[in-house]
Design a protein around this motif. Structure first.
Motif, PDB file in Angstrom:
ATOM      1  N   CYS A 171     -31.253  39.993 103.706  1.00 39.60           N
ATOM      2  CA  CYS A 171     -30.624  39.657 104.815  1.00 39.60           C
ATOM      3  C   CYS A 171     -29.386  39.067 104.744  1.00 39.60           C
ATOM      4  O   CYS A 171     -28.750  38.552 105.976  1.00 39.60           O
ATOM      5  N   CYS A 224     -34.929  40.945  96.929  1.00 38.06           N
ATOM      6  CA  CYS A 224     -34.424  39.804  97.224  1.00 38.06           C
ATOM      7  C   CYS A 224     -35.662  38.663  96.779  1.00 38.06           C
ATOM      8  O   CYS A 224     -35.357  37.609  96.099  1.00 38.06           O
ATOM      9  N   LEU A 225     -36.768  39.147  96.935  1.00 35.83           N
ATOM     10  CA  LEU A 225     -37.809  37.851  96.369  1.00 35.83           C
ATOM     11  C   LEU A 225     -39.052  38.505  95.875  1.00 35.83           C
ATOM     12  O   LEU A 225     -39.951  37.728  95.469  1.00 35.83           O
ATOM     13  N   ASN A 240     -29.478  35.997  98.272  1.00 31.57           N
ATOM     14  CA  ASN A 240     -28.791  34.762  98.376  1.00 31.57           C
ATOM     15  C   ASN A 240     -29.513  33.639  97.671  1.00 31.57           C
ATOM     16  O   ASN A 240     -29.012  32.590  97.524  1.00 31.57           O
ATOM     17  N   HIS A 245     -41.440  41.061 104.500  1.00 30.72           N
ATOM     18  CA  HIS A 245     -41.219  40.492 103.108  1.00 30.72           C
ATOM     19  C   HIS A 245     -42.261  41.453 102.164  1.00 30.72           C
ATOM     20  O   HIS A 245     -41.697  41.483 100.928  1.00 30.72           O
ATOM     21  N   CYS A 292     -37.485  43.332 102.705  1.00 31.34           N
ATOM     22  CA  CYS A 292     -36.822  42.161 101.804  1.00 31.34           C
ATOM     23  C   CYS A 292     -36.756  42.589 100.431  1.00 31.34           C
ATOM     24  O   CYS A 292     -35.699  42.141  99.709  1.00 31.34           O
ATOM     25  N   HIS A 326     -33.612  31.508 106.105  1.00 30.60           N
ATOM     26  CA  HIS A 326     -32.584  32.205 106.624  1.00 30.60           C
ATOM     27  C   HIS A 326     -32.445  32.396 108.059  1.00 30.60           C
ATOM     28  O   HIS A 326     -31.471  33.232 108.324  1.00 30.60           O
TER      29      HIS A 326
HETATM   30  S1  SF4 Z   1     -33.930  35.814 101.897  1.00 34.99           S
HETATM   31 FE1  SF4 Z   1     -34.869  37.773 101.102  1.00 34.99          FE
HETATM   32  S2  SF4 Z   1     -37.050  37.358 101.594  1.00 34.99           S
HETATM   33 FE2  SF4 Z   1     -36.040  35.769 102.691  1.00 34.99          FE
HETATM   34  S3  SF4 Z   1     -35.920  36.880 104.886  1.00 34.99           S
HETATM   35 FE3  SF4 Z   1     -33.999  37.438 103.566  1.00 34.99          FE
HETATM   36  S4  SF4 Z   1     -34.253  39.464 102.784  1.00 34.99           S
HETATM   37 FE4  SF4 Z   1     -36.246  38.619 103.061  1.00 34.99          FE
END
Ligand code: SF4
Lengths: 215, 467
Positions: free
Chosen positions: B348, B412-413, B431, B64, B409, B131
């Motif tokens: 992911c 994504c966040l 997502n 992350h 990650c 996830h």
């Molecule tokens: S949703 Fe985004 S932050 Fe969460 S595990 Fe998947 S890639 Fe990482």
């Protein structure tokens, strides 16, 4: 774990649907390796005008006076009235820790996301599901009268309004038992150590590959 | 007696003990660990003087917070660095296998589990991450847990659980060319809503699902949580089994035949009972684009932003208006007219080799539009990155003007340095399009990798099927 039995406290309405855990506690605060101190950043992006970052002195920040938690009449709120699907999104238990650290003891909503619902019980935060009409009615009453307090009685499974109106809620028997006594799940489970060991012995026979070491 | 669903089968095989009120003690086979949701659990374990029950069930990785550039220089942000060092120290102390930041096998936890064969059919798989549902693509029961539960699994190899309801989502018929797994799952969420699967374990079935590769199935199961379900599963077939052959954590040669025979049982029985059944017609699914701040706020690339004042939206008016305001979109704007600032291919959901191939295939020697400030590709793992480089995909991306990053990650966040600035608009293969998810004030549109690549070149959304 913190016990929960009965409480009476100021309620605060935040009725938008799908409040996600990113909104409850934004990701930058998840970098902490501690379990406490998240309360000042609860709903950070809604509560402040400026961008928040970990370790900041929150007294220097610009609060958003329009956000409900910043209204003086809701100071010291302990019950959050929320919309549908509260706590959706990421599994971060930090969301529960932030609510708890802020002083919220119970969230009342028409529905919760599963992981949030589960996490709440682990920190002694009681999630209560009531019909949407009822939650909306409570929120309207709350907005309409300053100092509006709700009484939550876990043994009786009731929420009581200042007018004495009583609403019953459901709670899982086992979870109720743990909350009332502040039991630690891990300790309870370890009392069944022999069962886990027995399971492993039989599983090793039926599915030995699950215990293979990686090549 | 009715037959069993796939979920029933895996559930029943993991019951250690059942209490009268229906709470069960469920055995956990695989525990994936990352840096954000584990430090408090390791600390709790230590404070109580406990040890992990079975360290070889655990596999840890930092994903992350890791930077996606200049890794040789370490991590600039001291808070992120401390979190990752804490994971390293905990894994060292307790003897947990960890892929460190500069290990070729490092990557997003939900990409590396399957890639290593650490996720196997019939397993219970958990991780302190919502996830985790991704791993259900293998016929595993996989779900996200909070940090207290992470500690519970570490200490006891079990979880206290109540069984969810069974929900079947059947995607019937075949999707057209250019329509991907991501479009299928966005269409499902558009149909059932973000709370549609609350309290349920989903099983994805039907011809369109069967036709997907493992990568595609993972993209679908990944977003089960966006439909409110903690877990989504897909029955085992030849595709599943051939994917798992010869992976490092897959069964040893000695146990392979026995494992395979048992995996072949992992489909729902014909007469199994589902509490809810939803059908989608695959032939009608078009490439999807989300327009709002919840994954259910999604439509076809040829559609338009809804008008909250219309009569049929009365019940949703407030939420939709709020979303449009945040997204700075006018009602009835055609999706294809939405101009973008950044493009993110990763997460992911969509950072596996097949996703990168699909995105690269769209480029056809064209360049990223000059109006795009940044287009980045973040492979899901070091091994995905290596494979893509062997196929020359990195070159295609770089020549077109995309940045080629290290795995994690990322945007994504936006826990690391990769993030949107306030007001910026992004086409993202991730997502979640929640407010602020990719950076405070940032605006996210969820799409497939091919749609994201096409949007990068055009500067706005375009139908990849005619691009
Ligand atoms: S949703 Fe985004 S932050 Fe969460 S595990 Fe998947 S890639 Fe990482």
């Amino acid at each position: 774990m913190q016990e929960f039995t009965r409480m009476t406290g100021v309620a605060v309405p935040l009725m938008r649907a799908n409040v996600d855990t990113d909104a409850i506690i934004p990701k930058q605060f998840l970098k902490s390796i501690k379990r406490s101190g998240f309360g000042v950043n609860l709903f950070d992006e809604w509560r402040y005008h400026d961008a928040g970052f970990p370790g900041q002195d929150s007294s220097t920040r610009k609060p958003n006076a329009d956000f409900v938690l910043n209204k003086p009449r809701y100071n010291g709120a302990q019950v959050l009235l929320a919309g549908e699907n509260f706590g959706c999104g990421s599994s971060r238990e930090h969301a529960v820790w932030a609510l708890d650290d802020y002083g919220i003891r119970s969230v009342i909503a028409p529905g919760f996301a599963d992981i949030f619902h589960n996490n709440s019980f682990k920190s002694g935060l009681l999630p209560i599901v009531l019909d949407k009409d009822i939650v909306e009615k409570l929120a309207a009453e709350c907005e309409g009268s300053e100092g509006y307090q709700l009484t939550i009685d876990l043994p009786d499974q009731t929420v009581t309004t200042p007018d004495g109106e009583v609403f019953k809620f459901e709670v899982d028997t086992f979870r109720k038992h743990c909350l009332l006594n502040g039991f630690d799940d891990i300790e309870l489970t370890l009392q069944q150590r022999f069962r886990i060991e027995e399971y492993e012995v039989s599983r090793r026979q039926s599915a030995p590959w699950l215990f293979d070491a990686p090549s | 007696m009715a037959g069993k669903t796939l979920y029933d089968k895996v559930w029943d095989a993991h019951l250690v003990h059942s209490q009268e009120d229906g709470t069960v003690l469920l055995y956990i086979d695989r525990h994936l660990v990352h840096e954000v949701t584990s430090p408090q659990a390791f600390e709790g374990l230590q404070l109580a003087g406990r040890k992990p029950w079975r360290t070889n069930s655990m596999l840890a990785v930092a994903d992350h917070n890791v930077p996606t550039t200049n890794r040789a220089n370490g991590i600039d942000d001291p808070v992120s660095r401390l979190q990752i060092e804490t994971l390293d120290a905990n894994c060292e102390k307790f003897g947990v296998t960890e892929f460190k930041m500069n290990d070729l096998r490092q990557g997003i936890v939900h990409v590396i589990g399957p890639e290593q064969g650490a996720t196997l059919p019939g397993m219970t798989v958990v991780c302190g991450d919502s996830h985790t549902s991704t791993h259900g693509a293998f016929g595993a029961l996989a779900f996200g847990i909070g940090t207290s539960e992470v500690e519970h699994v570490m200490a006891t190899q079990t979880l206290l659980q109540k069984k969810a309801r069974n929900m079947l989502i059947s995607v019937d018929g075949q999707v057209g060319p250019g329509v991907t797994a991501k479009d299928i799952v966005l269409a499902i969420i558009g149909k059932i809503g973000t709370a549609g699967g609350t309290g349920c374990t989903l099983e994805f079935a039907g011809e369109a699902i069967r036709n997907l590769s493992m990568e595609g199935r993972m993209s679908v199961c990944n977003m089960s949580i966006e439909a409110g379900a903690r877990a989504g599963m897909i029955g085992v077939d030849d595709t599943t089994i051939s994917y798992l052959k010869d992976r490092p954590f897959s069964p040893s040669a000695e146990h392979w035949a026995q494992a395979e025979a048992s995996w072949r049982e992992l489909t729902s029985d014909d007469d199994a009972h589902f509490d809810e059944v939803v059908h989608l017609d695959a032939t009608t699914i078009e490439p999807q684009v989300s327009w709002g701040t919840s994954p259910e706020m999604v439509t076809s690339v040829n559609g338009q932003v809804p008008d909250p004042s219309s009569d049929e939206l009365t019940a949703k008016r407030e939420g939709y208006s709020r979303a449009l305001e945040y997204m700075d979109l006018q009602p009835a704007t055609p999706i294809s007219q939405i101009m973008l600032d950044r493009v993110f291919i990763g997460s992911c959901t969509n950072s596996r080799i097949e996703d990168l191939r699909a995105a690269a295939a769209v480029i056809k020697e064209r360049k990223v539009a000059t109006s795009i400030k940044q287009a980045m590709v973040v492979p899901g793992s070091g091994l995905v990155k290596k494979q893509a480089e062997e196929e020359g995909l990195d070159k295609l991306f770089i020549d077109a003007g995309f940045e080629w990053r290290e795995p994690g990650c990322s945007m994504c966040l936006a826990m690391n340095a990769d993030r949107l600035e306030p007001g910026e608009r992004c086409a993202s293969t991730s997502n979640r399009n929640f407010e602020g998810r990719q950076g405070q004030g940032g605006r996210t549109h969820l799409v497939s990798p091919a749609m994201a690549a096409a949007a990068a070149i055009a500067g706005h959304f375009v139908d990849v099927r005619t691009f």
